[in-house]
Design a protein around this motif. Structure first.
Motif, short mmCIF file in Angstrom:
data_model
loop_
_atom_site.label_atom_id
_atom_site.label_comp_id
_atom_site.label_asym_id
_atom_site.label_seq_id
_atom_site.Cartn_x
_atom_site.Cartn_y
_atom_site.Cartn_z
N LEU A 251 -12.34 9.17 -24.43
CA LEU A 251 -12.61 7.85 -25.00
C LEU A 251 -12.35 7.77 -26.51
CD1 LEU A 251 -15.31 8.84 -26.37
CD2 LEU A 251 -16.50 7.83 -24.45
N LEU B 280 -25.60 5.20 -19.98
CA LEU B 280 -26.53 5.38 -21.09
C LEU B 280 -27.74 4.46 -20.99
CD1 LEU B 280 -25.40 2.89 -23.03
CD2 LEU B 280 -23.79 4.66 -23.68
N ARG C 265 -24.91 4.59 -32.64
CA ARG C 265 -26.00 4.07 -31.84
C ARG C 265 -26.83 3.14 -32.71
NH1 ARG C 265 -23.57 5.30 -28.03
NH2 ARG C 265 -24.03 6.81 -26.40
N ALA D 59 -20.62 8.63 -20.79
CA ALA D 59 -20.61 8.34 -22.23
C ALA D 59 -20.39 9.66 -22.95
CB ALA D 59 -21.94 7.75 -22.67
N VAL D 60 -19.91 9.57 -24.18
CA VAL D 60 -19.86 10.80 -24.97
C VAL D 60 -21.24 11.10 -25.53
CG1 VAL D 60 -19.11 9.68 -27.12
CG2 VAL D 60 -18.55 12.05 -26.73
N GLY D 61 -22.00 10.04 -25.84
CA GLY D 61 -23.36 10.21 -26.35
C GLY D 61 -24.30 10.54 -25.20
N SER E 208 -15.79 1.94 -25.96
CA SER E 208 -14.84 2.68 -25.11
C SER E 208 -14.31 1.82 -23.97
CB SER E 208 -15.49 3.94 -24.55
OG SER E 208 -16.63 3.61 -23.76
N ARG F 175 -12.15 3.63 -19.28
CA ARG F 175 -13.30 3.67 -18.37
C ARG F 175 -12.93 4.37 -17.07
NH1 ARG F 175 -17.45 0.18 -20.60
NH2 ARG F 175 -17.58 1.24 -22.61
N HIS G 258 -21.56 -3.57 -27.38
CA HIS G 258 -21.34 -2.15 -27.03
C HIS G 258 -20.11 -1.95 -26.13
CE1 HIS G 258 -23.57 1.95 -26.66
NE2 HIS G 258 -22.26 2.11 -26.70
C1 DGY Z 1 -20.49 6.54 -25.63
O1 DGY Z 1 -19.60 7.05 -24.94
O2 DGY Z 1 -21.43 7.19 -26.09
C2 DGY Z 1 -20.34 5.10 -25.87
O3 DGY Z 1 -21.30 4.58 -26.67
C3 DGY Z 1 -20.27 4.37 -24.53
O4 DGY Z 1 -19.06 3.77 -24.48
#
Ligand code: DGY
Length: 319
Positions: A101, A54, A237, A76-78, A288, A294, A285
């Protein structure tokens, strides 16, 4: 011709070797430092795939440079670091790492909530500084979580996994989403307006994706509607929050405390205005960041890259 994959941070050999068996791989050999932008743009020029973090801005300039690119697998999920529209125009598949995650990130959210409620960081600092003078009735007395109203902004899979952890705490769960969450019935969670969420909650968790709609949603007006005893927790975020407004809200006692895993502009330095503030729990941050999760996130990125480069469907494409 052998296809090329760019990996923008150091990953374990067990993952890297899967890619190396089939493709030419450039990996930025640092786990901590991000790949400098100039070098990213240079390496991506002839790449077919990228495994990004990210911290990489995947924007029009990058797509313009990367003429062969077919897939970006974001760890990342985001995916607010990615310009999805331009990706689509350039026919590049974008994938993320949902579900793998979820539980780990929910655990961190829960940790933040309890840490903030029971003033764990402050108490620990006092002890380590040698300032603990002994037991007294209200020394470091915090607030309880059990029996409280918990408001979840963004009842997706992570918000729901967090709320599920409240079973046993005898809490009332309310949430705000654009529409009813598929998890709500199972959690006995009530959909409320954003204002109702702010007004009624003792703990507000922000677990929503960052979009144009949710950006800077938590501002002066929002904090002004929260209870003075309320704690604000953010695992979404940093840009969900107007940080200056949050600072003021905590400083003036408009809200009781904040617990944050994310910041608007990361990493933050020791000069950041939140550092040293009472009633602020700050983490770098790590939502996860368990080793197993990871590993699973990296493997999912590798699988997505392999699938797309071998003409198969990606496993977790961002729509
Ligand atoms: C996500 O996955 O978006 C987290 O912020 C990164 O761990």
């Amino acid at each position: 011709m052998t296809k090329k994959v760019v990996v923008t941070r150091q990953i374990k050999d067990e993952h890297l070797n899967q890619l190396k068996e089939k493709f030419e791989v450039f990996m930025w050999d640092s786990a901590g430092e991000p790949l400098p932008r100039e070098q990213f743009l240079e390496e991506i020029k002839d790449a077919d795939a990228a495994l990004t973090m990210l911290s990489e801005t995947v924007d029009a300039e990058m797509f313009e440079t990367a003429k062969n690119l077919k897939v970006v697998a974001n760890l990342a999920v985001g995916y607010d670091n990615i310009d999805l529209e331009t990706a689509k125009e350039n026919d590049v598949t974008i994938t993320n790492t949902p579900e793998v995650l979820t539980e780990t990130t929910a655990e961190l959210a829960f940790t933040l909530m309890l840490t903030s409620a029971r003033r764990v960081i402050k108490a620990n600092r006092e002890l380590e500084a040698g300032d603990w003078t002994g037991w007294s009735p209200y020394h470091m007395a915090g607030t309880d979580v059990f029996g409280k109203t918990i408001g979840v902004f963004g009842m997706g899979s992570i918000g729901a996994a967090f709320a599920r952890r409240l079973k046993g705490f005898d809490c009332k769960i309310i949430y705000h989403n654009r529409s009813e969450s598929k998890y709500a019935a199972d959690l006995n969670a009530e959909l409320v307006s954003f204002d109702e969420l702010l007004e009624q909650s003792d703990f507000v968790l922000c677990a929503a994706p960052l979009t144009d709609e949710t950006k800077y949603k938590f501002d002066k007006s929002a904090f002004g509607k929260m209870k003075s005893e309320a704690h604000f927790i953010n695992i979404g975020r940093g840009a969900h929050v107007v940080e200056a407004d949050l600072k003021e809200a905590v400083e003036t006692g408009e809200i009781a405390a904040a617990a944050l895993d994310v910041f608007d502009g990361e990493p933050i330095s020791k000069d950041h205005p939140f550092i040293g503030m009472d009633n602020m729990t700050l983490l770098p941050h790590i939502g996860s960041a368990s080793v197993a999760t990871r590993d699973n996130m990296v493997q999912l990125c590798v699988d997505n890259i392999m699938n797309v480069l071998e003409g198969k469907a990606p496993l977790t494409q961002v729509k």
